[in-house]
Scaffold this motif. Structure first.
Motif, short mmCIF file in Angstrom:
data_model
loop_
_atom_site.label_atom_id
_atom_site.label_comp_id
_atom_site.label_asym_id
_atom_site.label_seq_id
_atom_site.Cartn_x
_atom_site.Cartn_y
_atom_site.Cartn_z
N PRO A 69 17.71 9.00 9.27
CA PRO A 69 18.19 7.76 10.64
C PRO A 69 17.31 9.10 11.64
CG PRO A 69 19.40 9.72 9.22
CD PRO A 69 18.18 9.46 8.40
N ASP A 70 16.70 9.92 11.83
CA ASP A 70 15.95 10.87 13.05
C ASP A 70 15.07 10.16 12.67
OD1 ASP A 70 18.69 12.61 13.64
OD2 ASP A 70 17.12 14.10 11.95
N LEU A 71 14.13 8.97 12.87
CA LEU A 71 13.40 8.03 12.77
C LEU A 71 13.32 6.89 12.97
CD1 LEU A 71 10.96 10.11 10.30
CD2 LEU A 71 10.86 10.74 12.55
N ALA A 72 12.37 6.20 14.29
CA ALA A 72 12.70 4.80 14.56
C ALA A 72 11.36 4.30 14.33
CB ALA A 72 12.99 4.88 15.58
N GLU A 73 11.08 2.93 14.58
CA GLU A 73 9.68 2.63 14.34
C GLU A 73 8.39 2.70 16.24
OE1 GLU A 73 7.48 0.05 12.20
OE2 GLU A 73 9.13 -0.03 10.35
N ALA A 74 7.87 2.84 16.03
CA ALA A 74 7.44 2.67 17.71
C ALA A 74 6.49 2.17 17.59
CB ALA A 74 7.40 4.54 18.31
N ALA A 95 3.74 3.76 14.30
CA ALA A 95 4.21 5.58 14.16
C ALA A 95 5.87 5.74 13.73
CB ALA A 95 3.85 5.51 15.78
N LEU A 96 5.97 6.53 13.99
CA LEU A 96 7.51 6.74 13.60
C LEU A 96 7.18 7.86 14.54
CD1 LEU A 96 7.88 7.13 9.52
CD2 LEU A 96 9.22 5.66 11.59
N ARG A 97 8.96 7.63 15.68
CA ARG A 97 9.11 8.91 16.64
C ARG A 97 10.47 9.71 15.75
NH1 ARG A 97 8.52 7.84 21.43
NH2 ARG A 97 9.92 9.72 22.20
N THR A 98 11.05 10.16 17.01
CA THR A 98 12.07 10.86 17.12
C THR A 98 12.26 10.64 18.73
OG1 THR A 98 11.42 13.17 17.75
CG2 THR A 98 11.64 13.25 14.91
N ALA A 99 13.94 11.29 18.76
CA ALA A 99 14.00 11.30 20.23
C ALA A 99 13.06 12.27 21.22
CB ALA A 99 15.44 11.57 20.57
N HIS A 100 12.27 12.91 20.69
CA HIS A 100 11.67 14.03 21.13
C HIS A 100 9.98 13.98 21.27
CE1 HIS A 100 15.19 17.16 21.24
NE2 HIS A 100 15.14 16.77 19.69
N GLY A 101 10.19 12.24 20.41
CA GLY A 101 8.19 12.39 20.65
C GLY A 101 7.87 11.43 19.36
N GLU A 102 6.37 11.08 19.32
CA GLU A 102 6.26 11.19 18.32
C GLU A 102 6.08 11.94 16.69
OE1 GLU A 102 3.58 7.37 19.99
OE2 GLU A 102 2.77 9.47 19.53
N ILE A 103 5.79 11.44 15.71
CA ILE A 103 6.01 12.33 14.59
C ILE A 103 4.95 11.76 13.84
CG2 ILE A 103 7.78 11.89 13.57
CD1 ILE A 103 8.23 14.80 13.33
N ALA A 104 4.38 11.05 13.48
CA ALA A 104 3.38 10.52 12.44
C ALA A 104 3.12 9.07 13.24
CB ALA A 104 4.62 10.16 11.26
N HIS A 105 1.80 8.81 12.80
CA HIS A 105 0.74 7.86 13.24
C HIS A 105 0.75 7.45 11.77
CE1 HIS A 105 0.11 8.58 17.75
NE2 HIS A 105 1.30 8.50 17.01
N PHE A 106 0.63 5.81 11.33
CA PHE A 106 0.14 5.56 10.53
C PHE A 106 -0.96 4.78 10.62
CE2 PHE A 106 4.30 7.10 8.75
CZ PHE A 106 4.21 6.79 7.67
N HIS A 107 -2.16 5.08 10.08
CA HIS A 107 -3.70 4.26 10.92
C HIS A 107 -4.76 3.38 10.01
CE1 HIS A 107 -3.74 7.05 14.10
NE2 HIS A 107 -3.61 7.96 13.80
N SER A 108 -3.91 4.00 9.12
CA SER A 108 -4.61 2.91 7.74
C SER A 108 -3.99 2.67 6.89
CB SER A 108 -5.63 3.11 7.69
OG SER A 108 -6.25 4.31 7.01
N THR A 155 0.95 -1.05 0.45
CA THR A 155 -0.65 -0.31 -0.14
C THR A 155 0.97 1.14 0.17
OG1 THR A 155 -0.25 0.39 2.64
CG2 THR A 155 -1.98 -1.19 1.51
N LEU A 156 0.49 3.04 -0.38
CA LEU A 156 1.22 3.32 -0.30
C LEU A 156 1.47 3.72 0.90
CD1 LEU A 156 -0.92 5.62 -2.80
CD2 LEU A 156 1.20 4.82 -2.85
N ALA A 157 0.60 4.11 2.23
CA ALA A 157 1.33 4.10 3.66
C ALA A 157 2.56 3.17 3.67
CB ALA A 157 0.05 3.60 4.73
N ALA A 158 2.53 1.89 3.35
CA ALA A 158 3.13 1.15 3.88
C ALA A 158 4.64 1.49 2.65
CB ALA A 158 3.01 -0.76 3.63
N SER A 159 4.50 1.99 1.53
CA SER A 159 6.20 2.42 1.26
C SER A 159 6.22 3.15 1.91
CB SER A 159 4.95 2.08 0.00
OG SER A 159 6.24 2.84 -1.01
N ALA A 160 5.28 4.54 2.55
CA ALA A 160 5.62 5.44 2.61
C ALA A 160 6.16 5.37 4.56
CB ALA A 160 4.96 6.62 2.95
N LEU A 161 5.92 4.46 4.73
CA LEU A 161 6.31 4.13 6.11
C LEU A 161 8.09 3.35 6.45
CD1 LEU A 161 6.24 3.85 9.20
CD2 LEU A 161 4.66 1.40 8.45
#
Length: 131
Positions: free
Chosen positions: A15-20, A29-42, A2-8
């Motif tokens: 380098p500044d993002l990690a899955e969570a 979700a993707l997060r930085t050292a400072h907190g969540e930045i993206a939620h892939f809901h569907s 899916t487009l969302a899976a590809s984007a994730l």
């Protein structure tokens, strides 16, 4: 894929993002050292934490993008991923989100758990235009 899976998958290589696990409990979700930045809901919706300041600064551009949905009072924007160009927009906005966190660190400007997934998204220019 899916487009969302590809984007994730693409964003997870930055380098500044990690899955969570997202704090809202839905999707990934993707997060930085400072907190969540993206939620892939569907398979076709992503919430991105931009900060109130960034949303105000770029509001005209955000409301002009057909893939972007805003929720009044939220520091998250929702992107609907329908075509490949929407992934490019997501990458641009994710870069903006990372830059705003580094360039404009505001005390107390931490992503809240209340992403837009549980809220009603609106498109302000649709309300004004009647459609």
């Amino acid at each position: 894929m899916t487009l969302a899976a590809s984007a994730l998958a693409q964003l997870a290589t930055w380098p500044d993002l990690a899955e969570a696990e997202p704090s809202c409990g839905i999707g990934r979700a993707l997060r930085t050292a400072h907190g969540e930045i993206a939620h892939f809901h569907s398979d076709d919706h992503v919430d991105l934490y931009l900060t109130a300041r960034a949303i105000r600064q770029f509001e005209e551009h955000l409301t002009a993008a057909t893939a972007v949905q805003l929720v009044p009072g939220s520091q998250w924007v929702t992107l609907r991923l329908d075509v490949t160009a929407d992934i490019h927009l997501l990458m641009t906005l994710a870069s903006l989100a990372l830059q705003t966190r580094q360039a404009w660190p505001a005390q107390g400007d931490v992503p809240r758990a209340e992403c837009n997934d549980q809220r009603s998204a609106v498109r302000p220019h649709e309300n004004l235009g009647g459609g």
